[in-house]
Scaffold this active site. Structure first.
Site, PDB file in Angstrom:
ATOM      1  N   ILE A  16       0.849  -1.209   0.000  1.00 37.31           N
ATOM      2  CA  ILE A  16       0.000   0.000   0.000  1.00 37.31           C
ATOM      3  C   ILE A  16       0.876   1.247   0.000  1.00 37.31           C
ATOM      4  O   ILE A  16       0.567   2.248  -0.653  1.00 37.31           O
ATOM      5  CB  ILE A  16      -0.976   0.009   1.200  1.00 37.31           C
ATOM      6  N   GLY A  17       2.013   1.175   0.720  1.00 40.07           N
ATOM      7  CA  GLY A  17       2.925   2.321   0.774  1.00 40.07           C
ATOM      8  C   GLY A  17       3.392   2.731  -0.615  1.00 40.07           C
ATOM      9  O   GLY A  17       3.417   3.927  -0.944  1.00 40.07           O
ATOM     10  N   ASP A  37      12.439   2.566   4.639  1.00 41.02           N
ATOM     11  CA  ASP A  37      11.964   1.179   4.601  1.00 41.02           C
ATOM     12  C   ASP A  37      13.132   0.233   4.888  1.00 41.02           C
ATOM     13  O   ASP A  37      14.238   0.422   4.396  1.00 41.02           O
ATOM     14  CB  ASP A  37      11.386   0.882   3.201  1.00 41.02           C
ATOM     15  N   THR A  40      12.247  -5.534   4.305  1.00 38.86           N
ATOM     16  CA  THR A  40      12.054  -6.896   4.804  1.00 38.86           C
ATOM     17  C   THR A  40      11.617  -7.745   3.608  1.00 38.86           C
ATOM     18  O   THR A  40      11.570  -7.252   2.470  1.00 38.86           O
ATOM     19  CB  THR A  40      10.931  -6.936   5.862  1.00 38.86           C
ATOM     20  N   THR A 125      -5.665  -0.666  10.916  1.00 38.24           N
ATOM     21  CA  THR A 125      -6.464  -1.677  10.223  1.00 38.24           C
ATOM     22  C   THR A 125      -7.814  -1.889  10.900  1.00 38.24           C
ATOM     23  O   THR A 125      -7.936  -1.690  12.121  1.00 38.24           O
ATOM     24  CB  THR A 125      -5.681  -3.013  10.215  1.00 38.24           C
ATOM     25  N   ASP A 126      -8.779  -2.369  10.131  1.00 36.84           N
ATOM     26  CA  ASP A 126     -10.080  -2.692  10.727  1.00 36.84           C
ATOM     27  C   ASP A 126      -9.988  -3.929  11.629  1.00 36.84           C
ATOM     28  O   ASP A 126     -10.933  -4.241  12.345  1.00 36.84           O
ATOM     29  CB  ASP A 126     -11.155  -2.893   9.645  1.00 36.84           C
ATOM     30  N   GLU A 127      -8.849  -4.644  11.577  1.00 40.71           N
ATOM     31  CA  GLU A 127      -8.727  -5.866  12.383  1.00 40.71           C
ATOM     32  C   GLU A 127      -8.646  -5.564  13.880  1.00 40.71           C
ATOM     33  O   GLU A 127      -8.810  -6.461  14.698  1.00 40.71           O
ATOM     34  CB  GLU A 127      -7.530  -6.699  11.903  1.00 40.71           C
ATOM     35  N   TYR A 151      -1.132 -10.290  15.063  1.00 36.54           N
ATOM     36  CA  TYR A 151      -1.039  -9.119  14.170  1.00 36.54           C
ATOM     37  C   TYR A 151      -1.979  -8.013  14.648  1.00 36.54           C
ATOM     38  O   TYR A 151      -1.566  -6.865  14.858  1.00 36.54           O
ATOM     39  CB  TYR A 151      -1.377  -9.524  12.729  1.00 36.54           C
ATOM     40  N   LYS A 155      -1.172  -4.210  16.177  1.00 36.43           N
ATOM     41  CA  LYS A 155      -1.663  -2.967  15.571  1.00 36.43           C
ATOM     42  C   LYS A 155      -2.506  -2.170  16.575  1.00 36.43           C
ATOM     43  O   LYS A 155      -2.477  -0.934  16.579  1.00 36.43           O
ATOM     44  CB  LYS A 155      -2.488  -3.273  14.311  1.00 36.43           C
ATOM     45  N   ASN A 180      -9.420  -4.776   4.246  1.00 38.13           N
ATOM     46  CA  ASN A 180      -8.542  -5.602   3.398  1.00 38.13           C
ATOM     47  C   ASN A 180      -8.337  -4.935   2.047  1.00 38.13           C
ATOM     48  O   ASN A 180      -9.310  -4.527   1.406  1.00 38.13           O
ATOM     49  CB  ASN A 180      -9.164  -6.978   3.167  1.00 38.13           C
ATOM     50  N   LYS A 190      -1.116 -12.794   0.548  1.00 36.01           N
ATOM     51  CA  LYS A 190      -2.493 -12.454   0.912  1.00 36.01           C
ATOM     52  C   LYS A 190      -3.418 -13.105  -0.113  1.00 36.01           C
ATOM     53  O   LYS A 190      -2.996 -13.427  -1.223  1.00 36.01           O
ATOM     54  CB  LYS A 190      -2.696 -10.930   0.922  1.00 36.01           C
ATOM     55  N   HIS A 277      -9.619 -17.763  13.322  1.00 40.10           N
ATOM     56  CA  HIS A 277     -10.043 -17.046  12.104  1.00 40.10           C
ATOM     57  C   HIS A 277     -11.179 -16.059  12.411  1.00 40.10           C
ATOM     58  O   HIS A 277     -12.211 -16.451  12.940  1.00 40.10           O
ATOM     59  CB  HIS A 277     -10.515 -18.091  11.095  1.00 40.10           C
TER      60      HIS A 277
HETATM   61  P1  NAD Z   1       3.462  -4.882   3.330  1.00 39.53           P
HETATM   62  O1  NAD Z   1       3.781  -6.067   4.173  1.00 39.53           O
HETATM   63  O2  NAD Z   1       3.252  -5.081   1.856  1.00 39.53           O
HETATM   64  O3  NAD Z   1       4.636  -3.803   3.449  1.00 39.53           O
HETATM   65  C1  NAD Z   1       5.214  -3.455   4.668  1.00 39.53           C
HETATM   66  C2  NAD Z   1       6.415  -2.570   4.357  1.00 39.53           C
HETATM   67  O4  NAD Z   1       6.992  -2.174   5.618  1.00 39.53           O
HETATM   68  C3  NAD Z   1       7.523  -3.293   3.574  1.00 39.53           C
HETATM   69  O5  NAD Z   1       8.034  -2.441   2.588  1.00 39.53           O
HETATM   70  C4  NAD Z   1       8.568  -3.602   4.631  1.00 39.53           C
HETATM   71  O6  NAD Z   1       9.885  -3.678   4.106  1.00 39.53           O
HETATM   72  C5  NAD Z   1       8.394  -2.416   5.570  1.00 39.53           C
HETATM   73  N1  NAD Z   1       8.835  -2.731   6.939  1.00 39.53           N
HETATM   74  C6  NAD Z   1       8.502  -3.807   7.685  1.00 39.53           C
HETATM   75  N2  NAD Z   1       9.138  -3.769   8.882  1.00 39.53           N
HETATM   76  C7  NAD Z   1       9.864  -2.614   8.888  1.00 39.53           C
HETATM   77  C8  NAD Z   1      10.704  -1.996   9.849  1.00 39.53           C
HETATM   78  N3  NAD Z   1      10.947  -2.553  11.032  1.00 39.53           N
HETATM   79  N4  NAD Z   1      11.273  -0.814   9.526  1.00 39.53           N
HETATM   80  C9  NAD Z   1      11.042  -0.242   8.309  1.00 39.53           C
HETATM   81  N5  NAD Z   1      10.276  -0.793   7.368  1.00 39.53           N
HETATM   82  C10 NAD Z   1       9.680  -1.956   7.640  1.00 39.53           C
HETATM   83  O7  NAD Z   1       2.231  -4.198   4.017  1.00 39.53           O
HETATM   84  P2  NAD Z   1       0.938  -3.509   3.380  1.00 39.53           P
HETATM   85  O8  NAD Z   1      -0.044  -4.556   3.077  1.00 39.53           O
HETATM   86  O9  NAD Z   1       1.351  -2.531   2.344  1.00 39.53           O
HETATM   87  O10 NAD Z   1       0.394  -2.718   4.662  1.00 39.53           O
HETATM   88  C11 NAD Z   1       0.860  -1.398   4.956  1.00 39.53           C
HETATM   89  C12 NAD Z   1       0.176  -0.905   6.205  1.00 39.53           C
HETATM   90  O11 NAD Z   1      -1.229  -0.923   6.034  1.00 39.53           O
HETATM   91  C13 NAD Z   1       0.470  -1.768   7.436  1.00 39.53           C
HETATM   92  O12 NAD Z   1       0.639  -0.918   8.524  1.00 39.53           O
HETATM   93  C14 NAD Z   1      -0.782  -2.616   7.585  1.00 39.53           C
HETATM   94  O13 NAD Z   1      -0.981  -2.971   8.933  1.00 39.53           O
HETATM   95  C15 NAD Z   1      -1.838  -1.675   7.067  1.00 39.53           C
HETATM   96  N6  NAD Z   1      -3.025  -2.299   6.469  1.00 39.53           N
HETATM   97  C16 NAD Z   1      -2.883  -3.258   5.505  1.00 39.53           C
HETATM   98  C17 NAD Z   1      -4.019  -3.811   4.922  1.00 39.53           C
HETATM   99  C18 NAD Z   1      -3.925  -4.866   3.834  1.00 39.53           C
HETATM  100  O14 NAD Z   1      -4.948  -5.446   3.461  1.00 39.53           O
HETATM  101  N7  NAD Z   1      -2.754  -5.126   3.276  1.00 39.53           N
HETATM  102  C19 NAD Z   1      -5.286  -3.381   5.330  1.00 39.53           C
HETATM  103  C20 NAD Z   1      -5.381  -2.391   6.330  1.00 39.53           C
HETATM  104  C21 NAD Z   1      -4.234  -1.855   6.881  1.00 39.53           C
HETATM  105  P1  TYD Z   2      -5.671 -12.431   4.176  1.00 41.13           P
HETATM  106  O1  TYD Z   2      -5.514 -11.994   2.755  1.00 41.13           O
HETATM  107  O2  TYD Z   2      -4.586 -13.204   4.821  1.00 41.13           O
HETATM  108  O3  TYD Z   2      -6.035 -11.138   5.022  1.00 41.13           O
HETATM  109  P2  TYD Z   2      -6.569 -11.030   6.568  1.00 41.13           P
HETATM  110  O4  TYD Z   2      -6.416 -12.327   7.229  1.00 41.13           O
HETATM  111  O5  TYD Z   2      -5.644 -10.000   7.129  1.00 41.13           O
HETATM  112  O6  TYD Z   2      -7.978 -10.587   6.470  1.00 41.13           O
HETATM  113  O7  TYD Z   2      -7.006 -13.325   4.280  1.00 41.13           O
HETATM  114  C1  TYD Z   2      -8.238 -12.814   3.807  1.00 41.13           C
HETATM  115  C2  TYD Z   2      -9.294 -13.906   3.969  1.00 41.13           C
HETATM  116  O8  TYD Z   2      -8.969 -15.010   3.121  1.00 41.13           O
HETATM  117  C3  TYD Z   2      -9.366 -14.489   5.375  1.00 41.13           C
HETATM  118  O9  TYD Z   2     -10.725 -14.826   5.657  1.00 41.13           O
HETATM  119  C4  TYD Z   2      -8.525 -15.754   5.291  1.00 41.13           C
HETATM  120  C5  TYD Z   2      -8.769 -16.209   3.861  1.00 41.13           C
HETATM  121  N1  TYD Z   2      -7.626 -16.934   3.228  1.00 41.13           N
HETATM  122  C6  TYD Z   2      -7.845 -18.196   2.655  1.00 41.13           C
HETATM  123  O10 TYD Z   2      -8.961 -18.742   2.663  1.00 41.13           O
HETATM  124  N2  TYD Z   2      -6.776 -18.833   2.075  1.00 41.13           N
HETATM  125  C7  TYD Z   2      -5.530 -18.280   2.045  1.00 41.13           C
HETATM  126  O11 TYD Z   2      -4.588 -18.934   1.509  1.00 41.13           O
HETATM  127  C8  TYD Z   2      -5.332 -16.981   2.634  1.00 41.13           C
HETATM  128  C9  TYD Z   2      -3.976 -16.343   2.629  1.00 41.13           C
HETATM  129  C10 TYD Z   2      -6.417 -16.353   3.218  1.00 41.13           C
END
Ligand code: NAD
Ligand code: TYD
Length: 339
Positions: A16-17, A37, A40, A125-127, A151, A155, A180, A190, A277
């Site tokens: 997302i970043g 960044d 990782t 996050t909504d989680e 996780y 958060k 999500n 994901k 879950h």
């Molecule tokens: P991502 O895992 O794709 O990316 C995380 C980034 O953070 C990576 O570039 C990683 O290198 C960097 N990072 C991790 N640990 C670090 C550290 N210690 N120092 C510096 N950089 C570090 O994550 P994403 O899916 O893009 O999520 C970004 C943010 O949005 C997170 O805070 C996550 O909790 C939040 N978020 C994600 C979702 C989703 O569905 N992906 C939904 C809601 C909120």
């Molecule tokens: P995920 O993409 O891991 O996001 P989050 O757990 O943070 O919501 O999972 C989204 C939904 O999909 C969740 O209900 C778990 C399900 N899921 C599967 O059924 N199979 C998979 O391999 C993964 C990664 C997730």
């Protein structure tokens, strides 16, 4: 044009970043961006390809005070995306989640306080709200936190620190709680990118349990835009939900991916459920909408566009799927479930 002239974007090489950085570079050429960044397993410089001349990149850990301070000096705002972000990995080893999501956020906040940063937006996050299954409730920003995975707990802890810094020290903080998210550049662990890339290779799509857990899938462009609107218009000390007002089951995700890629339903494989879950997340994004934000992507169009992106960017994801971090996760997590 933004009132913030130089913004530190932590985690800007992640999913997302990087979508956020790309959006800001396109719409606001005058805003300087420092991407901070640690790179990782989830961070990838290729996510920022083409933006090299527009951004300053600093490799560093958000839990490392000295490097954070050097990179933050001269910035007027911070947007904190950096996190360990995958629930399944947090069930295997929660330590990096505590280190980055909690301690790292603390270091950023404390440095921001010392440097007099004008605005600190924390991406949450909504989680944090926990599982809403069995109700038709939509989480409101005033709801209590009931995190259920390591996780989500990390958060939630981070958010408490963010608001504590606002109250105790007057730091100008604001939080987004996104649902999500899916779209280009998402690490294929994901559900959506995993299912797309597996389906391309005729590999099984592992659905947890009955595949009936629902998520509110939001396109990364909508999430990025919401974050920027809250950065500029959000009220200090408040959180804002961001979500697409959708409830999509895992089965519907799998079917949508297979339809888009013209692959058979026989690729769906039901595997043992994720421990703890959460079966339903749903947020009410009315507060963000009152700032002028609205989601633009429907799930159907967003999923089709995302399938096309992964088809057109095979080099990007094949390199990741061949890599050690993807392979070890697949071998330990899925091999156990698919045995
Ligand atoms: P991502 O895992 O794709 O990316 C995380 C980034 O953070 C990576 O570039 C990683 O290198 C960097 N990072 C991790 N640990 C670090 C550290 N210690 N120092 C510096 N950089 C570090 O994550 P994403 O899916 O893009 O999520 C970004 C943010 O949005 C997170 O805070 C996550 O909790 C939040 N978020 C994600 C979702 C989703 O569905 N992906 C939904 C809601 C909120
Ligand atoms: P995920 O993409 O891991 O996001 P989050 O757990 O943070 O919501 O999972 C989204 C939904 O999909 C969740 O209900 C778990 C399900 N899921 C599967 O059924 N199979 C998979 O391999 C993964 C990664 C997730």
């Amino acid at each position: 044009m933004s009132k913030y002239r130089k913004v530190m974007v932590t985690g800007g090489a992640g999913f997302i970043g990087s979508n956020y950085v790309r959006m800001v570079c396109e719409k606001d050429p005058d805003r300087k961006i420092v991407v901070y960044d640690a790179l990782t397993y989830a961070g990838n410089p290729e996510n920022l390809t083409g933006l090299e001349d527009r951004i300053e990149f600093v490799r560093g850990d958000i839990a490392d005070t000295e490097t954070v301070e050097q990179a933050m000096a001269g910035c007027d705002a911070v947007v904190n995306f950096a996190a360990e972000s995958h629930v399944d990995r947090s069930l295997v080893d929660g330590r990096p989640f505590v280190k980055t999501n909690v301690e790292g956020t603390y270091v950023l906040l404390d440095t921001a306080k010392r440097l007099g940063i004008s605005r600190f937006l924390h991406v949450s996050t909504d989680e944090v709200y926990g599982d809403l299954v069995g109700t038709d409730h939509h989480s409101l920003e005033s709801d209590v936190f009931k995190p259920r995975s390591p996780y989500a707990a990390s958060k939630s802890a981070a958010e408490h620190l963010v608001f504590a810094y606002g109250i105790s020290f007057g730091l100008n903080v604001v939080v987004t709680r996104g649902s999500n998210t899916y779209g280009p550049y998402q690490f294929p662990e994901k559900i959506i990118p995993l299912f797309i890339t597996n389906a391309v290779d005729d590999k099984p799509l592992p659905l947890y349990g009955k595949g009936d857990a629902v998520r509110d899938y939001m396109h990364a462009e909508d999430h990025a835009n919401g974050i920027d609107i809250v950065l500029h218009k959000g009220e200090t000390g408040l959180a804002y939900n961001l979500g697409a007002r959708l409830e999509v089951t895992g089965c519907e995700v799998a079917q949508g991916v297979l339809n888009n890629l013209d692959k058979p339903e026989s690729l769906i494989e039901f595997v043992p459920d994720r421990p703890g879950h959460d079966y339903r997340y749903a947020v009410d994004p009315a507060a963000a909408e009152s700032l002028g934000w609205e989601r633009k992507w429907t799930f159907e169009d967003g999923l089709a566009a995302t399938c096309r992106w992964y088809l057109e960017n095979e080099d990007w994801w094949r390199k990741i799927k061949r890599g050690e971090h993807f392979q070890s996760h697949e071998e330990s997590w899925y091999a156990e479930r698919q045995a």
